[in-house]
Design a protein around this motif. Structure first.
Motif, mmCIF file in Angstrom:
data_model
loop_
_atom_site.group_PDB
_atom_site.id
_atom_site.type_symbol
_atom_site.label_atom_id
_atom_site.label_comp_id
_atom_site.label_asym_id
_atom_site.label_seq_id
_atom_site.Cartn_x
_atom_site.Cartn_y
_atom_site.Cartn_z
ATOM 1 N N ALA A 117 -17.591 38.587 -16.562
ATOM 2 C CA ALA A 117 -18.290 37.307 -16.530
ATOM 3 C C ALA A 117 -19.789 37.505 -16.763
ATOM 4 O O ALA A 117 -20.435 36.734 -17.495
ATOM 5 C CB ALA A 117 -18.051 36.607 -15.194
ATOM 6 N N LYS A 134 -8.159 33.369 -14.043
ATOM 7 C CA LYS A 134 -9.064 32.352 -14.589
ATOM 8 C C LYS A 134 -9.911 31.715 -13.502
ATOM 9 O O LYS A 134 -11.104 31.448 -13.709
ATOM 10 C CB LYS A 134 -8.258 31.289 -15.324
ATOM 11 N N SER A 152 -12.570 34.207 -12.590
ATOM 12 C CA SER A 152 -13.511 34.332 -13.707
ATOM 13 C C SER A 152 -14.405 33.104 -13.808
ATOM 14 O O SER A 152 -15.622 33.218 -14.048
ATOM 15 C CB SER A 152 -12.724 34.534 -15.006
ATOM 16 N N ASN A 153 -13.806 31.922 -13.603
ATOM 17 C CA ASN A 153 -14.593 30.688 -13.679
ATOM 18 C C ASN A 153 -15.626 30.600 -12.558
ATOM 19 O O ASN A 153 -16.763 30.180 -12.781
ATOM 20 C CB ASN A 153 -13.659 29.479 -13.609
ATOM 21 N N THR A 162 -18.374 33.039 -13.394
ATOM 22 C CA THR A 162 -19.178 32.527 -14.509
ATOM 23 C C THR A 162 -20.133 31.440 -14.043
ATOM 24 O O THR A 162 -21.328 31.440 -14.400
ATOM 25 C CB THR A 162 -18.258 31.969 -15.613
ATOM 26 N N LEU A 163 -19.624 30.493 -13.234
ATOM 27 C CA LEU A 163 -20.476 29.400 -12.752
ATOM 28 C C LEU A 163 -21.593 29.921 -11.850
ATOM 29 O O LEU A 163 -22.758 29.525 -11.991
ATOM 30 C CB LEU A 163 -19.630 28.376 -11.996
ATOM 31 N N LYS A 197 -21.643 27.051 -21.743
ATOM 32 C CA LYS A 197 -20.652 27.972 -21.186
ATOM 33 C C LYS A 197 -20.112 27.514 -19.835
ATOM 34 O O LYS A 197 -19.152 28.088 -19.314
ATOM 35 C CB LYS A 197 -21.267 29.375 -21.049
ATOM 36 N N PRO A 237 -15.314 26.348 -17.652
ATOM 37 C CA PRO A 237 -15.042 26.833 -16.298
ATOM 38 C C PRO A 237 -15.045 25.727 -15.255
ATOM 39 O O PRO A 237 -14.186 25.704 -14.363
ATOM 40 C CB PRO A 237 -16.176 27.838 -16.046
ATOM 41 N N GLN A 256 -11.898 23.558 -15.555
ATOM 42 C CA GLN A 256 -10.722 24.268 -15.052
ATOM 43 C C GLN A 256 -10.731 24.338 -13.534
ATOM 44 O O GLN A 256 -9.689 24.220 -12.890
ATOM 45 C CB GLN A 256 -10.650 25.671 -15.663
ATOM 46 N N LEU A 257 -11.917 24.520 -12.954
ATOM 47 C CA LEU A 257 -11.999 24.551 -11.484
ATOM 48 C C LEU A 257 -11.725 23.171 -10.887
ATOM 49 O O LEU A 257 -11.153 23.059 -9.805
ATOM 50 C CB LEU A 257 -13.375 25.051 -11.050
#
Length: 612
Positions: free
Chosen positions: A50, A157, A160-161, A164-165, A310, A314, A317-318
């Motif tokens: 990430a 995921k 990862s999300n 990333t956030l 980006k 994420p 999806q969250l």
């Protein structure tokens, strides 16, 4: 976008949504625990991946400020090479994360499949009789495959999300807290059109899927040979055409509607996607131009816009994580519901193994009910001595096969005691009990393999001589050797390539090869003609004399020579004795003899005369 549209729960899913509790979470983690090192490595790789995914965006700001605007070519090349190295490392980490996720998912589901299969093997015959085979197979395949997807994709995921956030917000705050706040205000607005349009399209998709299922059902029913014949016999061609046309018309309208919703969604999403960066540029311009904020650079604004982009996926999806968790819990719930079913038939803690194992069978005031309400057997008591041949006769549905099931301990008596070799079967070691009993049933089952493989299922280390001897005694060897591939001939699914009589003889040979102490024939010769039955009876006569045998049959020839005959009616033993004794009593057996057995005997005699 397809994934987005499926991130909505159906009404049934909402109604039956399981709750995530600590016991369930602990149970799920129990499958992951053996692989905790690999899981930790995957977590570290996900976090690093990430970071490396976002880092080129940060470097892009430096490339603009230090390299291009600063007119420093050496710094520009240095930053470009660093960005390239980061991209290569990011790709490597992505592959590593993918491998670790798949490895962990495969190992966890491997353990889960083994646990499920072993547990199902312990379930009683009642479970397999009452459960739909499709449900059992679905638990073993689709449900566990779904768990594999949860571990390999959903969990990965989600982590990862989150990473990333968190990293994106931290980087934006480091660059400019003002632009970061504007970005964090804008980003949630993207979920509004996504969820609204997605929910509308999901609803239309479900209706289209239902309509498509209806069309497939019509095609399956009316395009098969049997269905077409039925349509023609009742002259319903126009009726079926109208049904198909109406369903097809609804499907077309739904497909058009779904497409329109998708286009409207993409238009709105494109507007929001383009408006977001515009607002960042506007806010950056206000800070830099109107307020003269020298801490904010062109590169910073570019980084903000890139990081903002980006964050869209994420975050979305969250926001839909609840749906994924609900569906994941449903999968685990279905699997655990099977694993939590108690094994009705299991070894006692103090299970015994008689030495020697003797072929003695005793029923002592046995009662039995399949459902706990309707009694099938009532106070059944009888004894079969070692090396005796006993026959159980009676009208269909009187409980004969149920008696056999209790001897094999496919079910347990609800009252009384079934003893084999002088020991209650509930105290006998299950493997030992069934190893010493051979059963040939009316519904012969052969695996989709070769004749040799089906025979060796009884004794995997049997020699070729033993195989041939068993088949000779079952009167099937000559037939097998007449086949092009002999014993290596494949029998097809459930032995469909063989006739009923051929399957039955192979089944008998399989039991002969097992060499048990007790042999049970449950309507075992029903698929054979009378002469074939007589020849098999003669061939296995010495075998029956050397061990205990229990026979259920409608034909006289298979029971007339029995040492003891037990007559069952309405779940009770109403008569007991030899053939001659029972015929002379003029009771139930005598009536059966006159109506069924005597006619069968006469048919056998007539057939024998015709052959002569």
């Amino acid at each position: 976008m397809a994934h987005t549209f499926s991130n909505f729960l159906t009404e049934e899913e909402k109604k039956n949504a399981p709750k995530m509790t600590w016991p369930m979470a602990k149970r799920i983690l129990g499958y992951v625990k053996p692989y905790w090192k690999q899981v930790l490595l995957a977590l570290a790789a996900i976090t690093a991946s990430a970071f490396l995914t976002l880092y080129p965006s940060i470097l892009a700001g430096q490339i603009i400020d230090d390299g291009l605007i600063g007119r420093d070519f050496h710094r520009l090349v240095e930053l470009i090479l660093l960005s390239l190295a980061v991209l290569i490392a990011s790709d490597f980490l992505t592959m590593l994360v993918s491998y670790l996720n798949i490895w962990n998912a495969q190992k966890v589901t491997y353990d889960m499949r083994n646990t499920m299969y072993r547990h199902l093997q312990k379930m009683s015959q009642r479970f397999f009789t009452n459960s739909r085979q499709g449900d059992i197979i679905t638990r073993m395949t689709s449900d566990i495959d779904g768990v594999q997807n949860v571990i390999a994709n959903t969990c990965s995921k989600a982590l990862s999300n989150v990473a990333t956030l968190v990293l994106a917000v931290a980087a934006m705050m480091q660059k400019s807290w003002q632009l970061a706040v504007i970005g964090m205000i804008i980003v949630p607005l993207f979920s509004i059109p996504i969820k609204r349009a997605g929910k509308m399209r999901w609803s239309v998709t479900l209706k289209a899927q239902s309509c498509n299922d209806e069309i497939n059902q019509i095609l399956n029913e009316t395009m098969s040979s049997s269905g077409q014949l039925l349509v023609k016999l009742f002259s319903n061609e126009e009726y079926e055409y109208d049904r198909y046309r109406e369903a097809n018309d609804r499907l077309v309208k739904l497909n058009i509607k779904e497409s329109v919703v998708g286009r409207w969604f993409r238009t709105v999403l494109s507007t929001f996607t383009n408006a977001g960066p515009m607002l960042i540029y506007l806010a950056g311009g206000i800070l830099m131009i109107l307020y003269g904020n020298t801490d904010v650079t062109v590169g910073d604004v570019t980084v903000m816009v890139t990081l903002l982009g980006k964050m869209y996926l994420p975050l979305n999806q969250l926001l839909n994580l609840q749906v994924d968790i609900t569906r994941s819990m449903a999968l685990f719930g279905r699997i655990f519901s099977y694993l939590d079913m108690p094994a009705e038939i299991d070894n006692a803690p103090d299970a015994v193994t008689p030495r020697p194992f003797r072929g003695i069978v005793d029923f002592r005031q046995v009662c039995f009910s399949y459902d706990g309400t309707q009694q099938i057997l009532h106070d059944i008591s009888f004894s079969v001595k070692e090396h005796q041949m006993a026959a159980i006769v009676g009208p269909s549905g009187c409980g004969k096969s149920t008696i056999i099931s209790l001897i094999l301990r496919l079910y347990d008596a609800t009252a009384g005691e079934v003893a084999v070799s002088g020991v209650d079967v509930r105290r006998l070691d299950l493997q030992e009990l069934r190893r010493h009993i051979g059963a040939v049933t009316q519904d012969t089952y052969l695996f989709n393999g070769t004749i040799r493989e089906n025979l060796l299922y009884a004794k995997q280390d049997a020699t070729e001589e033993e195989l041939i001897d068993a088949c000779r005694r079952a009167q099937i060897h000559d037939f097998i050797t007449s086949l092009p591939d002999g014993y290596d001939t494949r029998v097809g699914n459930r032995g469909m390539k063989l006739s009923g009589g051929e399957k039955q003889r192979i089944s008998i040979a399989r039991v002969i090869l097992k060499d048990p102490s007790i042999i049970i024939f449950d309507e075992a010769t029903s698929a054979l003609d009378s002469l074939s039955e007589n020849s098999i009876q003669e061939a296995i006569e010495p075998l029956l004399h050397d061990r205990t045998s229990i026979v259920i049959a409608h034909r006289l020839s298979t029971i007339v020579s029995a040492d003891r005959i037990f007559v069952v009616e309405h779940g009770r033993i109403v008569e007991e004795g030899t053939h001659k004794e029972l015929v002379s009593q003029g009771g139930v057996y005598a009536e059966l003899y006159e109506t069924q057995f005597k006619a069968a005997a006469e048919d056998t005699a007539d057939l024998y005369e015709d052959e002569i």
